[in-house]
Design a protein around this motif. Structure first.
Motif, PDB file in Angstrom:
ATOM      1  N   LEU A   1      -7.056  17.020  42.129  1.00 16.13           N
ATOM      2  CA  LEU A   1      -6.011  17.539  42.997  1.00 16.13           C
ATOM      3  C   LEU A   1      -4.987  16.426  43.214  1.00 16.13           C
ATOM      4  O   LEU A   1      -5.312  15.358  43.730  1.00 16.13           O
ATOM      5  N   THR A   2      -3.752  16.667  42.805  1.00 15.80           N
ATOM      6  CA  THR A   2      -2.694  15.668  42.927  1.00 15.80           C
ATOM      7  C   THR A   2      -1.872  15.948  44.176  1.00 15.80           C
ATOM      8  O   THR A   2      -1.387  17.055  44.377  1.00 15.80           O
ATOM      9  N   LEU A   3      -1.726  14.916  45.012  1.00 17.00           N
ATOM     10  CA  LEU A   3      -1.008  15.056  46.273  1.00 17.00           C
ATOM     11  C   LEU A   3       0.365  14.408  46.173  1.00 17.00           C
ATOM     12  O   LEU A   3       0.500  13.290  45.697  1.00 17.00           O
ATOM     13  N   VAL A   4       1.366  15.134  46.647  1.00 16.18           N
ATOM     14  CA  VAL A   4       2.722  14.598  46.738  1.00 16.18           C
ATOM     15  C   VAL A   4       3.022  14.374  48.213  1.00 16.18           C
ATOM     16  O   VAL A   4       3.074  15.338  48.984  1.00 16.18           O
TER      17      VAL A   4
ATOM     18  N   ARG B   1     -12.702  21.771  51.950  1.00 16.70           N
ATOM     19  CA  ARG B   1     -13.782  22.592  51.390  1.00 16.70           C
ATOM     20  C   ARG B   1     -14.269  22.096  50.038  1.00 16.70           C
ATOM     21  O   ARG B   1     -15.337  22.502  49.571  1.00 16.70           O
ATOM     22  N   GLY B   2     -13.507  21.229  49.380  1.00 19.20           N
ATOM     23  CA  GLY B   2     -13.824  20.858  48.006  1.00 19.20           C
ATOM     24  C   GLY B   2     -14.476  19.506  47.870  1.00 19.20           C
ATOM     25  O   GLY B   2     -14.686  18.782  48.838  1.00 19.20           O
ATOM     26  N   THR B   3     -14.771  19.160  46.630  1.00 25.10           N
ATOM     27  CA  THR B   3     -15.430  17.876  46.358  1.00 25.10           C
ATOM     28  C   THR B   3     -14.825  17.140  45.166  1.00 25.10           C
ATOM     29  O   THR B   3     -15.314  16.083  44.785  1.00 25.10           O
ATOM     30  N   GLY B   4     -13.780  17.695  44.560  1.00 22.53           N
ATOM     31  CA  GLY B   4     -13.225  17.094  43.350  1.00 22.53           C
ATOM     32  C   GLY B   4     -12.383  15.866  43.630  1.00 22.53           C
ATOM     33  O   GLY B   4     -12.088  15.537  44.780  1.00 22.53           O
ATOM     34  N   PRO B   5     -11.977  15.172  42.573  1.00 17.38           N
ATOM     35  CA  PRO B   5     -11.141  13.969  42.722  1.00 17.38           C
ATOM     36  C   PRO B   5      -9.794  14.308  43.351  1.00 17.38           C
ATOM     37  O   PRO B   5      -9.258  15.404  43.187  1.00 17.38           O
ATOM     38  N   ILE B   6      -9.244  13.342  44.082  1.00 17.96           N
ATOM     39  CA  ILE B   6      -7.930  13.481  44.708  1.00 17.96           C
ATOM     40  C   ILE B   6      -7.111  12.263  44.314  1.00 17.96           C
ATOM     41  O   ILE B   6      -7.575  11.129  44.434  1.00 17.96           O
ATOM     42  N   ARG B   7      -5.893  12.504  43.849  1.00 17.24           N
ATOM     43  CA  ARG B   7      -5.010  11.399  43.471  1.00 17.24           C
ATOM     44  C   ARG B   7      -3.634  11.621  44.084  1.00 17.24           C
ATOM     45  O   ARG B   7      -3.199  12.749  44.264  1.00 17.24           O
TER      46      ARG B   7
ATOM     47  N   LEU C   1      -5.738  12.474  54.209  1.00 18.96           N
ATOM     48  CA  LEU C   1      -4.559  12.361  55.070  1.00 18.96           C
ATOM     49  C   LEU C   1      -4.042  10.919  55.092  1.00 18.96           C
ATOM     50  O   LEU C   1      -2.831  10.683  55.130  1.00 18.96           O
ATOM     51  N   LYS C   2      -4.950   9.957  55.093  1.00 19.80           N
ATOM     52  CA  LYS C   2      -4.528   8.549  55.035  1.00 19.80           C
ATOM     53  C   LYS C   2      -3.831   8.261  53.709  1.00 19.80           C
ATOM     54  O   LYS C   2      -2.823   7.529  53.664  1.00 19.80           O
ATOM     55  N   LEU C   3      -4.346   8.826  52.624  1.00 19.18           N
ATOM     56  CA  LEU C   3      -3.679   8.678  51.326  1.00 19.18           C
ATOM     57  C   LEU C   3      -2.247   9.192  51.387  1.00 19.18           C
ATOM     58  O   LEU C   3      -1.312   8.551  50.898  1.00 19.18           O
ATOM     59  N   LEU C   4      -2.060  10.362  51.983  1.00 15.52           N
ATOM     60  CA  LEU C   4      -0.728  10.951  52.089  1.00 15.52           C
ATOM     61  C   LEU C   4       0.194  10.061  52.915  1.00 15.52           C
ATOM     62  O   LEU C   4       1.374   9.901  52.595  1.00 15.52           O
TER      63      LEU C   4
ATOM     64  N   LEU D   1      -8.371   2.344  45.571  1.00 15.31           N
ATOM     65  CA  LEU D   1      -9.764   2.344  46.024  1.00 15.31           C
ATOM     66  C   LEU D   1     -10.068   3.584  46.866  1.00 15.31           C
ATOM     67  O   LEU D   1     -11.138   4.184  46.709  1.00 15.31           O
ATOM     68  N   LEU D   2      -9.149   3.968  47.731  1.00 19.96           N
ATOM     69  CA  LEU D   2      -9.351   5.199  48.504  1.00 19.96           C
ATOM     70  C   LEU D   2      -9.534   6.393  47.568  1.00 19.96           C
ATOM     71  O   LEU D   2     -10.420   7.236  47.764  1.00 19.96           O
ATOM     72  N   GLU D   3      -8.694   6.467  46.556  1.00 25.05           N
ATOM     73  CA  GLU D   3      -8.805   7.549  45.579  1.00 25.05           C
ATOM     74  C   GLU D   3     -10.151   7.507  44.866  1.00 25.05           C
ATOM     75  O   GLU D   3     -10.814   8.547  44.691  1.00 25.05           O
ATOM     76  N   ASP D   4     -10.560   6.311  44.451  1.00 25.92           N
ATOM     77  CA  ASP D   4     -11.805   6.167  43.704  1.00 25.92           C
ATOM     78  C   ASP D   4     -13.022   6.493  44.569  1.00 25.92           C
ATOM     79  O   ASP D   4     -14.014   7.058  44.085  1.00 25.92           O
ATOM     80  N   MET D   5     -12.961   6.138  45.844  1.00 22.02           N
ATOM     81  CA  MET D   5     -14.060   6.478  46.755  1.00 22.02           C
ATOM     82  C   MET D   5     -14.186   7.984  46.902  1.00 22.02           C
ATOM     83  O   MET D   5     -15.293   8.546  46.884  1.00 22.02           O
ATOM     84  N   LEU D   6     -13.058   8.667  47.033  1.00 21.75           N
ATOM     85  CA  LEU D   6     -13.079  10.132  47.131  1.00 21.75           C
ATOM     86  C   LEU D   6     -13.629  10.749  45.845  1.00 21.75           C
ATOM     87  O   LEU D   6     -14.426  11.687  45.887  1.00 21.75           O
ATOM     88  N   ALA D   7     -13.207  10.216  44.713  1.00 18.57           N
ATOM     89  CA  ALA D   7     -13.661  10.764  43.431  1.00 18.57           C
ATOM     90  C   ALA D   7     -15.148  10.546  43.218  1.00 18.57           C
ATOM     91  O   ALA D   7     -15.853  11.397  42.663  1.00 18.57           O
ATOM     92  N   ALA D   8     -15.656   9.383  43.685  1.00 20.60           N
ATOM     93  CA  ALA D   8     -17.065   9.039  43.477  1.00 20.60           C
ATOM     94  C   ALA D   8     -17.968   9.547  44.595  1.00 20.60           C
ATOM     95  O   ALA D   8     -19.187   9.374  44.525  1.00 20.60           O
TER      96      ALA D   8
END
Length: 283
Positions: free
Chosen positions: A3-6, A20-26, A102-105, A121-128
């Motif tokens: 899921l790509t966030l702008v 609700r999800g568990t997939g990677p977020i970038r 939300l912190k990523l945004l 690292l925040l992205e990688d933690m969410l993905a892992a």
């Protein structure tokens, strides 16, 4: 699916999907230039002679204390560890995930001065699936969610605790198992990570998502109940609700009308029903 966030364009539907999800977020790659430009600005300021609060000075009553350039990283680390003072039960993982997104945004808007590596690292933690253990009570003053966000940031430093694959571990071990390396904070990065209201916002959003679910369920329940007692759909006529002018009321009436459209039960008593109106609890 990633899921790509702008930043500035995330919808409530997107945020609910994250919860609700568990997939990677970038973050969208377009955010990188602004993030790196702000980080350079902060690094340059930290290396200069001018006093800049929280970058090369202490915090609060220590704002007048100048911090040497060689100690600015230690200042940020100490800021995080000193604010890890939350108590209570751990925030559930879905809400923690939403808080991190939300912190990523927020960081992605390019005005916080954090390094791109910190965002990554925040992205990688969410993905892992490395979720910081964040106590759900306590903060400091009126500056936002300082304590909860400090627990999140501490995990990024390899401090505190985190979960990985459903197991709670020291954060350093959780990161290691996921193949991730703790960060060393640069100037202002600790301040950027704990200033904000991402914890409160995540909790408020979860309440909103639940309220929406209850509202949708109540509309379906109302339609089923009306049909079950062989009730009338006349009170749902659009003109009644548009006259009142309340958008929510109009939407609900239309939704219930759509749910009951074509009901064989409704059609079976449209003619010859001697009742004047339905029971008050239905109306």
């Amino acid at each position: 699916m990633t899921l790509t966030l702008v930043p500035g364009q995330a919808t409530l539907e997107t945020l609910e999907a994250i919860w609700r999800g568990t997939g990677p977020i970038r973050l969208d790659e377009s955010a990188r230039a602004g993030i790196e430009a702000a980080a350079k600005l902060v690094r340059d300021a930290a290396a200069g002679d001018a006093a800049i609060y929280g970058v090369n000075t202490g915090f609060g009553k220590l704002a007048s204390v100048k911090i040497a350039a060689k100690d600015t990283a230690k200042l940020q680390r100490n800021l995080i560890l000193s604010h890890c003072c939350g108590v209570g039960q751990a925030l559930d993982q879905a809400t923690t995930r939403l808080m991190m997104a939300l912190k990523l945004l927020s960081l992605g808007r390019g005005a916080s001065g954090v390094a791109w590596e910190t965002v990554r690292l925040l992205e990688d933690m969410l993905a892992a699936g490395v979720m910081p253990v964040v106590p759900d009570q306590g903060s400091v003053g009126a500056s936002g969610d300082l304590a909860p966000l400090a627990h999140m940031a501490a995990a990024m430093l390899g401090e505190g605790r985190a979960t990985h694959d459903g197991e709670e571990l020291p954060a350093a071990e959780a990161l290691k198992r996921a193949g991730l390396t703790p960060i060393v904070l640069g100037p202002k990065e600790g301040l950027a990570l704990i200033n904000g209201t991402q914890f409160s916002t995540a909790c408020a959003l979860v309440g909103l998502f639940g309220a929406w679910a209850n509202a949708r369920a109540s509309i379906v329940t109302a339609a089923l109940s009306t049909d079950a007692i062989m009730g009338s759909t006349a009170p749902l006529v659009d003109a009644i609700h548009t006259l009142r002018g309340h958008p929510g009321q109009i939407d609900v009436a239309r939704a219930q009308t759509a749910l009951m459209a074509g009901s064989e039960i409704r059609e079976s008593h449209r003619e010859g029903d001697t009742r004047v109106q339905d029971p008050y609890c239905i109306r």
